[in-house]
Design an enzyme around this catalytic site. Structure first.
Site, short mmCIF file in Angstrom:
data_model
loop_
_atom_site.label_atom_id
_atom_site.label_comp_id
_atom_site.label_asym_id
_atom_site.label_seq_id
_atom_site.Cartn_x
_atom_site.Cartn_y
_atom_site.Cartn_z
N LYS A 158 27.53 44.29 39.74
CA LYS A 158 27.14 45.23 40.80
C LYS A 158 26.33 44.70 41.65
O LYS A 158 26.47 44.88 42.84
CB LYS A 158 26.71 46.50 39.86
N ASP B 284 29.12 51.80 40.79
CA ASP B 284 27.97 52.59 40.21
C ASP B 284 28.44 53.71 39.67
O ASP B 284 29.76 53.92 39.40
CB ASP B 284 26.88 52.45 41.27
#
Ligand code: SF4
Length: 257
Positions: free
Chosen positions: A163, A182
């Protein structure tokens, strides 16, 4: 007569937007439609995806990373700090942190208690302090003080998983090698039936298959905006949602179809 007219209207609507379900929809998608996606039927119809992307872009034309940063280094550290924490909270903490330790070299030499004190309010501050100091040390020693811009190199840095690497690559370097997943992107992707997976890695893999690469960076930003403002976790605001006509989520609080 009225029943006939209703039937005609339903037929017309189904032709226009075949991914929409109605009580007249067949329980299973026809075999020819199944090849559109590995899920049940029409949720991965390219036309539906195109419409989703169009509506997201129209709703959030200026969507961008909400973490304040002036360079790749600050963005990487801010993203590490944003784990289990809001961007607003991180933005309150980073000015003092970067004032005290403006470069990887400076942060690499910081003591853990100093860092912990500065980032305490972001939660998990002991682990995060270790991560950001470790990241600073590796950037300084292995990458000559510059944040690298390949996924493989970024993933070597302490505290950096896919991420964070995708955020840095996409938002700073403009390189799309993956999709930022996310908590918002994960929740929305499932509600919009773009995936059935539950882990960020697998959700990202699915999104990379159905979203055109040219849209990966903006798509994440738009989904995050939409997740924050409309498709919120507890009570999505479906009556205000630009994607409502395309959404068949069981979490819906209101439905037009
Ligand atoms: S209709 Fe509701 S559940 Fe579906 S995307 Fe919009 S806000 Fe989320």
């Amino acid at each position: 007569m009225a029943a006939m007219a209703m039937k005609k209207l339903a037929k017309k609507a189904a032709k226009k937007a075949p991914w929409r379900r109605s009580k007249n929809s067949p329980a299973k998608a026809p075999a020819t439609q199944k090849k559109m996606g590995r899920n049940t039927g029409l949720e991965l119809d390219p036309k539906r995806i195109e419409e989703l992307l169009k509506r997201l872009q129209a709703a959030y034309p200026n969507a961008e990373c909400a973490l304040h940063h002036r360079n790749a280094w600050e963005l990487m550290i801010a993203t590490i700090l944003s784990a289990q924490c809001t961007d607003v909270r991180v933005n309150l903490v980073t000015p003092a942190l970067f004032k005290a330790f403006p470069t990887p070299k400076a942060m690499a030499a910081a003591s853990l208690p100093e860092l912990e004190e500065l980032i305490r309010t972001t939660g998990f501050y002991r682990n995060k302090a270790k991560s950001i100091r470790g990241a600073a040390q590796m950037v300084e020693t292995d990458f000559h003080g510059e944040v690298p811009h390949t996924m493989d190199e970024l993933l070597r840095i302490p505290g950096v998983a896919r991420k964070t690497a995708n955020v840095v690559l996409g938002s700073w370097f403009g390189i799309a090698v993956g999709v930022v997943v996310d908590t918002h992107v994960l929740r929305l992707s499932r509600r919009l039936e773009l995936t059935k997976e539950t882990t960020p890695e697998k959700v990202e893999r699915d999104l990379m298959q159905v979203i055109p690469q040219a849209r990966w960076i903006d798509f994440s930003h738009e989904m995050i905006y939409h997740g924050r403002q409309i498709c919120i976790a507890r009570k999505p605001r479906c009556a205000d949602c630009t994607l409502e006509r395309l959404c068949n989520s069981p979490d819906k609080t209101w439905s037009s179809h």
